[in-house]
Write an enzyme that holds these catalytic residues in place. Sequence first.
Site, PDB file in Angstrom:
ATOM      1  N   HIS A 106      85.836 -54.464  88.411  1.00  0.00           N
ATOM      2  CA  HIS A 106      85.161 -53.403  89.172  1.00  0.00           C
ATOM      3  C   HIS A 106      84.333 -53.980  90.325  1.00  0.00           C
ATOM      4  CE1 HIS A 106      86.228 -50.768  85.806  1.00  0.00           C
ATOM      5  NE2 HIS A 106      85.716 -51.694  85.014  1.00  0.00           N
ATOM      6  N   SER A 123      85.798 -62.782 116.793  1.00  0.00           N
ATOM      7  CA  SER A 123      85.531 -61.518 117.466  1.00  0.00           C
ATOM      8  C   SER A 123      85.595 -61.704 118.978  1.00  0.00           C
ATOM      9  CB  SER A 123      84.140 -61.017 117.059  1.00  0.00           C
ATOM     10  OG  SER A 123      83.705 -59.989 117.916  1.00  0.00           O
ATOM     11  N   LYS A 173      81.731 -65.040 114.493  1.00  0.00           N
ATOM     12  CA  LYS A 173      82.588 -64.454 113.467  1.00  0.00           C
ATOM     13  C   LYS A 173      83.825 -65.306 113.218  1.00  0.00           C
ATOM     14  CE  LYS A 173      82.492 -60.837 111.864  1.00  0.00           C
ATOM     15  NZ  LYS A 173      82.980 -59.610 112.525  1.00  0.00           N
ATOM     16  N   GLU A 193      94.284 -59.514 106.347  1.00  0.00           N
ATOM     17  CA  GLU A 193      94.147 -58.067 106.533  1.00  0.00           C
ATOM     18  C   GLU A 193      95.480 -57.456 106.960  1.00  0.00           C
ATOM     19  OE1 GLU A 193      89.410 -58.205 107.786  1.00  0.00           O
ATOM     20  OE2 GLU A 193      90.942 -57.909 109.321  1.00  0.00           O
TER      21      GLU A 193
END
Length: 497
Positions: free
Chosen positions: A163, A282, A288, A295
Amino acid sequence: MSEEHEADNRSAGDQTAVRRDRFSGGPARSFLSSLSDDERIFGADLAVDRAHVVMLVEQDIVGAETAGEILAALDDIEDAGHGELPDGEDVHEAIESAVIDRVGQSGGKMHTARSRNDEVAACIRYRLRSDVLELLETLVGAREQLLDVARAETETVMPGYTHLQPAQPTTVAHWICSYEQALQRDTARLFDAYERVNQNPLGAAAFAGTPFDVDRERTAELLGFDSVAENSMDASATRDFLVEVTGAVAGLATTLSQLAEDVVVMASKGHVELDDDYASTSSIMPQKKNPDTLELVRGRTGDASAGLNGLLTNLKGQPRAYNRDLQRAGHHAWDAIDSVTESVEVAAGAVATADWPADRLEAAATEGFATATGVADLLAMAGVPFRTAHEVVAEVAADLDPDEDAPDYDALSAVAEDVLGDPLSEYVDREAVEAALDPAESVAMRDSRGGPAPEAVAAQLSAADDVLASHSEQLDAAEATVSGARDRLQTEVEEYV
C-alpha cells in the site's frame, strides 16, 4: 518477354490483377486500399508466393518454365522494393499485378489454388512469427540483465512496501527476482502463443478449400510452419492468434509498467540513481533528474492494452468466413508488439545501469518500524500466539514518536510485560530482539523458500538461470527452424530460376 506476353500486358492496360474494369475505379478505391500499411508484410508475401509456386510445380499444377518466370519476377520485385509496386488494393494484388506486368498473363497462374484470404492469413502469421521471436530474444536478454543485477545485490537491503507504506525489509535482489519471475511467465505465454501462430493456412483458399491437389504440408515445410491449420474455413478466417499474441504482449506491458512504477517511486525517494542515459532534466529546473524513460515504459502500456481492445472489438461481430474488417486487425498487434519490444529493452537497461545506494537503502529499511513483524515472529516462535505477539508489537508501534523509526528493547519489554504478564526476557533473549530490529538481520531471518535471505535468493537465482537457459534453447530452436526453412525455400526456388 515474348510477343504473346507483350500482347497480354497491352490488353491488361492499367487494370489490377483482380479488379479489372468493373471494380477498378471510383472514390472508394483509396479507402479500400491497405497497400501502404502492407509494407510490413511485403517480404512475407514474397516468401508465401514462392512457397506456393514451388508447391504448384511439384504437384504438376503449373509448368516448370512458367514457375521459373514467376519466381524470377518475384526476385525482381523484391529487388525493386515495396515502393515500386503498382497500385492495388493490397500488397498481394500489387505483387501479382507486378508479376503479370513482367511475364504476361501466365503470371496469374501463381494464384492458382489459393485465395487472397488464405494468402494474407499466411503472410500475417509468417511476419508475426518473426516479430514474436524478436520480442522473445529481447525479453530473454532483458531477464539475463536483471539476474546479473540480482547476483550483485543479494545483500543490498532495501525497504519493502505494501500500500506504498513501509512494510518489511527486503533486498534489491529479492525485488528484482520478483519481476524476473513474472517475466518468466510472460515469456512462457509468448512461446505458447507462438506455437499457435506458427501454423500454415495456405491451401484453405477462400474458405472452402480447392479442387486442386495441393500439398499443404509441403508449403508448411517450405515456410517453416510447424503444422497445418486444419479446417479450411477456420484457417482463412481466424485471427485469434493475433488476439493471443496481443494479449500476451499486453500482459508483458503490464509487468513492465509495474516495474517502471516501482523505479519511479524509488527514484523520488533517492533509493535508486538512474544512469543519465535513462533520465532527462527539466527545461527550466536544471537540478532535476527525471526518470522519463520509465515513465514512457509505463505510458506505453496503453498502446498494448488499446491494441488488444481494438482487436477484440474488430473481431467480435464478424461472421465466418472472411470479412474486410480483418484488413484493420493486424495493425493493432503490430503497434502493440513494436511498442512493448522497445519497452523491454529500455526497462531492463535502466535497472541494469542504475546505482543502488546501499547505506541509504538500509537506513530507509527501518522507516515506519518496518522490522516490527520480525519481533512478532520471534515471540510467536517462542510460543506466544501470533495474534498476541502482534498485539504487543502494535501497541509499541502506536506509542512511537513521529521521528522514531523503531523502538528500543526497553520499550518493547515494557509493553510485553503489560500484555503478557511477564518481561520480554522470559520469551526471547535481548540479543535476538535487537537483531530482529536490524534490517539486515531481519532479512536474514526470512530464509524460507522464495524469501529475501541471501541463501534463499541464491536458490531462486539458480532456478531462474535454469528456466532462462531452457527458454534460450527454445528460442534458438525456433529461430533455427525458421532459418532452415528460409534456406530450403531459396534452394528450391533456384531450381527453377
